[in-house]
Scaffold this active site. Sequence first.
Site, PDB file in Angstrom:
ATOM      1  N   GLU A 100      35.520  45.179  39.268  1.00  0.00           N
ATOM      2  CA  GLU A 100      34.064  44.768  39.288  1.00  0.00           C
ATOM      3  C   GLU A 100      33.533  45.332  40.600  1.00  0.00           C
ATOM      4  O   GLU A 100      33.983  45.025  41.883  1.00  0.00           O
ATOM      5  CB  GLU A 100      34.013  43.479  39.574  1.00  0.00           C
ATOM      6  CG  GLU A 100      32.622  42.804  39.642  1.00  0.00           C
ATOM      7  CD  GLU A 100      32.484  41.343  40.193  1.00  0.00           C
ATOM      8  OE1 GLU A 100      31.341  40.878  40.137  1.00  0.00           O
ATOM      9  OE2 GLU A 100      33.232  40.924  40.829  1.00  0.00           O
ATOM     10  N   ASP A 148      38.431  41.134  40.273  1.00  0.00           N
ATOM     11  CA  ASP A 148      37.362  40.662  40.823  1.00  0.00           C
ATOM     12  C   ASP A 148      36.925  40.937  42.147  1.00  0.00           C
ATOM     13  O   ASP A 148      37.760  41.253  42.988  1.00  0.00           O
ATOM     14  CB  ASP A 148      37.769  39.261  40.957  1.00  0.00           C
ATOM     15  CG  ASP A 148      36.364  38.249  41.252  1.00  0.00           C
ATOM     16  OD1 ASP A 148      35.471  38.162  40.445  1.00  0.00           O
ATOM     17  OD2 ASP A 148      36.234  37.643  42.408  1.00  0.00           O
TER      18      ASP A 148
HETATM   19  C1  GLC Z   1      32.973  37.698  40.901  1.00  0.00           C
HETATM   20  C2  GLC Z   1      32.638  36.974  39.562  1.00  0.00           C
HETATM   21  C3  GLC Z   1      31.727  35.625  39.729  1.00  0.00           C
HETATM   22  C4  GLC Z   1      32.722  34.709  40.833  1.00  0.00           C
HETATM   23  C5  GLC Z   1      32.756  35.679  42.265  1.00  0.00           C
HETATM   24  C6  GLC Z   1      33.840  35.223  42.980  1.00  0.00           C
HETATM   25  O1  GLC Z   1      31.583  38.285  41.223  1.00  0.00           O
HETATM   26  O2  GLC Z   1      32.008  37.480  38.513  1.00  0.00           O
HETATM   27  O3  GLC Z   1      31.543  34.972  38.760  1.00  0.00           O
HETATM   28  O4  GLC Z   1      31.888  33.837  41.463  1.00  0.00           O
HETATM   29  O5  GLC Z   1      33.368  37.128  41.940  1.00  0.00           O
HETATM   30  O6  GLC Z   1      35.145  35.267  42.723  1.00  0.00           O
END
Ligand code: GLC
Length: 551
Positions: free
Chosen positions: A245, A203
């Site tokens: 991500e 994440d």
């Molecule tokens: C990422 C996730 C999202 C979450 C954020 C904080 O962007 O995809 O859903 O709110 O991280 O962890």
Amino acid sequence: MSRTSDLWWKNAVFYCLDVETFQDSDGDGIGDFAGLTSRLDYLAALGVTCLWLMPFYPTPNRDDGYDITDYYAVDRRLGTLGDFVELMRTARDRGMRVIADLVVNHTSKEHPWFESARQGPDSPYHDWYVWRDAIPEGGPEGLVFPDAEQSNWEWDEQTKRFFLHRFYEHQPDLNIANPEVRAEIRKIVGFWLQLGLSGFRVDAVPFLLETDGIATGMSIMPHDWLRDLSAFLARRSGGAIMLGEVNLEYDDVRTFFGDESGDELHMSLNFNLNQAMALTLVRGDAGPLIHNLRAMPALPDRSAWANFVRNHDEWSLDKLTEAERREVFAAFGPKPDMQLFGRGLRRRLPTMVGGDQDRLRMIYSLAFALPGAPVLFYGEEIGMAENLDIPGRMSVRAPMQWTTGPNGGFSDAPAKAMRRPLVAGRKWGPAGINVQDQDRDPDSLLRWTERLIRRRRQTPEIAFGEWRVIEVPEAAVFALRYDWGASVAILLHNLAAEPVETTFALDREDRAAGLRCLFGTGEVDVRKGGKVQSRLPRYGYQWLRVEREGG
Ligand code: GLC
């Protein structure tokens, strides 16, 4: 072919789901591990090869589990660690891998570490978070949730200091400059690998690594730390991956894959390509997609992109220009209620295309044809819609629709005990869209998606080959070619609502070759001299393989 299984993630088909919304087994209105385990045969039959589990750890649930209070457990509402292990064992038996969200940029404010940290500098956990007496110069810029937060720093009354949070105020950032925090992250990773995970969807990677203006005395450069973590994964569990991500511009994303050997992240979700695809779809013009592909950096051998149509968050269009974003909003989400943060759409695809089956299928075919491995979000295989009555990004996270029965077969709970509303209405709710009906119908989206997945698995050229855009005069036609050793695949997509005919020449050495259509609509043939003539219906697509003589 051993290389293709050693680098399994490059030819994988990922399926992202939230245990909480997939299948409830005990009638409390909340999905659970036992429920998911009972649905593994469905997922295996669909053909997905790797599940991505959204956060399932203990949480006060203020950000759907992306706010964790214990990294070594399963949230009680979802089951026990024992249920988790049963899932892992059954998934392995069905030939599926499992990865899970690793959310270590921040914890929940209610994590015992933070509760201790708030007691002040004497707490052994104080330095696990990022504290300042005053908001510092040169700290991180920009807000992730501009609707909810005004600053990345929050004043804590108890501590009488500010703490850093890149996401919500209830998600304090961990301090990776602290070696104890880095050691703890390793321990978390090691723990879940030991229980059988094949890796992690990491994440918020750029936020995790960010130290500008914050870190004091970090003994290791952030990227060196990511490299160490990648090596640690390989030592603990060969073949385990980190799928990151990283929603940044291409050149910046490239740095997260590491050096020429690809020694940091194994994969990254391709937000750039995803957003260019949105524009291309809205315009019915291959231009933006081609332009974007040409700007895409080449990756090391072991690395891969992960492509998706929609994910669990808003369809972020933050990389488009203001005018382009307005264009996509106008076509796919004209009402203010469909938009979020001024940068994205909180809808799923089927409603955005008005339920047009031809267009829907063409779009998934396209996403599966792009360089990288495809990621499906649960329910996409049956064409599930969003529920705009669920606030914010949660609109796309309604319970899975299994049958026409109560609660769409998701749960036996009385309707009022349901924690997350289903999609409503005859058309988009379970009455109109569900697994059971589609499973019986050979023409359904579900059965089509099964074929698409099979075709993608059987076209490893996409995962391992070199891609090249084939130039054709028709703006609506996107033609992509992959060469992998002697294997050649050609993938054609008609982005427009009108039929189109296109011609192009095969490479000189293939002038005598034949073409086999592996999957698709319309007609195609090769004339003398390797001239390909393709007739694509509205939103048509063709997956072709070049068959060389004697080959
Ligand atoms: C990422 C996730 C999202 C979450 C954020 C904080 O962007 O995809 O859903 O709110 O991280 O962890």
